[in-house]
Design an enzyme around this catalytic site. Structure first.
Site, PDB file in Angstrom:
ATOM      1  N   MET A  89      -6.427   8.619  -2.419  1.00 46.70           N
ATOM      2  CA  MET A  89      -6.311   7.338  -3.119  1.00 46.70           C
ATOM      3  C   MET A  89      -6.719   7.431  -4.595  1.00 46.70           C
ATOM      4  SD  MET A  89      -7.976   3.685  -2.042  1.00 46.70           S
ATOM      5  CE  MET A  89      -6.653   2.959  -1.076  1.00 46.70           C
ATOM      6  N   ARG A 130      25.122  -8.302  -2.676  1.00 50.33           N
ATOM      7  CA  ARG A 130      23.735  -8.730  -2.680  1.00 50.33           C
ATOM      8  C   ARG A 130      23.797 -10.214  -3.050  1.00 50.33           C
ATOM      9  NH1 ARG A 130      19.774  -5.601  -6.704  1.00 50.33           N
ATOM     10  NH2 ARG A 130      20.898  -7.026  -8.075  1.00 50.33           N
ATOM     11  N   LYS A 151      11.729  -8.562 -15.795  1.00 51.96           N
ATOM     12  CA  LYS A 151      11.183  -8.872 -14.475  1.00 51.96           C
ATOM     13  C   LYS A 151      10.188  -7.804 -14.030  1.00 51.96           C
ATOM     14  CE  LYS A 151      15.078  -6.621 -12.218  1.00 51.96           C
ATOM     15  NZ  LYS A 151      15.953  -6.591 -11.063  1.00 51.96           N
ATOM     16  N   TYR A 195      -7.296  16.032   2.678  1.00 52.92           N
ATOM     17  CA  TYR A 195      -7.238  15.414   4.003  1.00 52.92           C
ATOM     18  C   TYR A 195      -6.277  16.154   4.935  1.00 52.92           C
ATOM     19  CZ  TYR A 195      -9.798  11.292   2.444  1.00 52.92           C
ATOM     20  OH  TYR A 195     -10.766  10.437   1.980  1.00 52.92           O
TER      21      TYR A 195
END
Lengths: 362, 362
Positions: free
Chosen positions: B304, B133, B37, B252
């Site tokens: 990024m 779950r 998956k 940043y």
């Protein structure tokens, strides 16, 4: 009853265009370039470029890699495509074929460019003004020849702290940019501001602004009320409803123990889809009822495909009902804050997941 | 000098196969199904399925969604493909066309299945034994008819805490699974253990083990020394080298301030590629020198496309040199620990990024 299993990502290209057009009104004298690197922050660079080009009349695009430029090229053939990370050996063929415009970030990249020039292409030159990331420093700029300088089409730099309007670095970087430009590149067009810098004073706008994050709905000026719109909805279906008895655990590693009887919903989204795992026992999802919004807390660990949510206090929910993970009411910035990061990373993570049933509104 | 810009993801399918074969020796009596998956945790479900099928002789695969099953189908046509999240309306056509096997997680999914049965397909039934779950609870199991039960091919459940060998829940869940199986599904084949449960006692193995994470190199049994191999390398080139003077900021929001003169490298990988942004000022990268390994700290914010690294104490580095982000010496589990998550999420985030120059070793 509807039975769905996959999460849904809806991207509203009309709102994206609204954001782009709104940003243009903030910097009306500057050329409004679009930054669509990282597959338009995961939202689909081809679709985003097409709408900005066709309906926004955008003719200048920034990507990080030539491969990203190749993806948008068919939709923006008459435009300038700038490649922010510069030209590398592995992408030279694409640069040549599509006449992409490299950003020259270092003397080494300049040297490489001079050996691999593309006819008709004038690179941008990136200079550093204090971010101390990519870009030529002044001692390197001094080594440029007159021919080098006249071969460039644009001088650009990048602000470090432009999301804080009164940060001392903003004017320090602007002054440095102006000084370097006047001293070394007096004839070049210039670009300094991205989606955050655009909201500072007009003198930050220069000849070109580079619009990315805010186009995608990220609030890049948190100190003011801007008109930026959230442009995405992420939804996921309930695939099971069950009960917990007091004392029951839920999720991996048994990090949640029910202190009383609870009703839970298993919702089909997880970290495999980009839902941050650090929202285990912290996250919240939303349900839109007829006249109000209900929220449900994530309990236990976020797993790869599912989250477990406490819906004890919400009536009338059933399997197949759709929960909201991201919407106008809880956007990527809100999730960023809750998961100790920024909306940019949230968007970039969700956007790239192929498991979403993806819809564009246009 | 080499000038590269893009990060590189190398996936060693031989080591992946070694992991699979090693895991089979841990549970020699059980059928060894593969969990692929989430695009094989981002590593490429088609490539992974093909090698496990062709060289590992694997004939049972688990995916989360039918769309994921569709991707591997061409490579494993003679195999069983189980779909963990069950069958939803949006994927019924794919189920039908490829005869995928839904896992029935709830009575609602059973009802939907009975209206949309596929000839020749016998679903698996998922029962909950304490993870809380997905899966039928006992009060729901009691509502199954004899016909329902005889229509199933497999009864399965999922352990909550199997990465801790002496966790009280392991035996509690095993006992519950055995009781429910004997009471309600005495004739069905059964499956309880995934990559973590397999390292517990043999009685956890049942008829089928579901091997995912450990095949991809994640250490699912941290309490013992296993022979699981890291199977990926992530590398990224230095695209610029620069100097910081004492007092300079980097990145940043100016979160890093140099306390002395430093040499820095700008390395071409960032959160857009899956590098966790919460490794800002924390992460480290590696350089392989002739006879030893040097490490460099990430300074300032992860952006990024780039990270900024302090290379003051490393001699002879130049632009174009390749840094190691993930390798045998610092694997996804190590990065998971440093970024306050688990190797699964790290792998899933990196793996799906299309910007990598991706290579398979086979």
């Amino acid at each position: 009853m509807s039975i769905f299993t996959r999460p849904i990502l809806e991207i509203d290209l009309n709102k994206l265009l609204d954001n782009y057009n709104y940003l243009k009104t903030i910097a009306p004298k500057a050329v409004a370039a679009s930054v669509i690197k990282d597959d338009a922050y995961g939202l689909g660079a081809a679709e985003v470029a097409a709408v900005l080009h066709d309906k926004g009349n955008c003719k200048n695009f920034f990507v990080a890699y030539a491969k990203e430029g190749e993806k948008i090229y068919p939709y923006v053939k008459d435009s300038n495509i700038y490649v922010l990370q510069g030209m590398g050996e592995e992408e030279t063929l694409i640069f040549n074929k599509l006449k992409l415009i490299p950003v020259i970030n270092s003397l080494e990249q300049l040297e490489f460019w001079k050996k691999n020039k593309i006819e008709g292409v004038k690179p941008a030159v990136h200079i550093d003004t204090g971010l101390n990331r990519l870009g030529l420093r002044e001692d390197e700029i001094k080594q440029l020849s007159k021919e080098d300088i006249s071969s460039f089409s644009l001088v650009m730099s990048h602000l470090a702290c432009a999301d804080v309007n009164d940060h001392f670095m903003n004017h320090q970087q602007l002054d440095e940019f102006d000084r370097l430009k006047k001293t070394y590149f007096p004839l070049l067009k210039s670009s300094l501001a991205a989606s955050d810098g655009i909201f500072l004073e007009e003198k930050f706008h220069c000849d070109m602004v580079r619009l990315g994050a805010a186009v995608y709905g990220i609030n890049t000026a948190p100190y003011l009320k801007s008109n930026i719109k959230n442009i995405i909805e992420i939804k996921a279906p309930i695939i099971q409803i069950a009960e917990l008895k007091a004392g029951d655990y839920a999720g991996y590693s048994a990090t949640y123990k029910a202190s009383s009887n609870r009703k839970i919903a298993i919702v089909s989204i997880g970290y495999g889809d980009g839902y941050p795992r650090n929202l285990s026992n912290i996250g919240k999802i939303f349900f839109k009822m007829n006249d109000h919004i209900e929220h449900a807390n994530v309990i236990g660990r976020v797993s790869m495909d599912n989250i477990i949510c406490d819906i004890t206090n919400i009536e009338n929910l059933k399997v197949g009902d759709i929960s909201y993970i991201i919407d106008d009411h809880y956007n990527v910035d809100d999730m960023g804050a809750d998961s100790q990061t920024i909306g940019y990373e949230i968007l970039s993570r969700f956007g790239k997941n192929p498991r979403f049933y993806r819809k564009y509104i246009k």
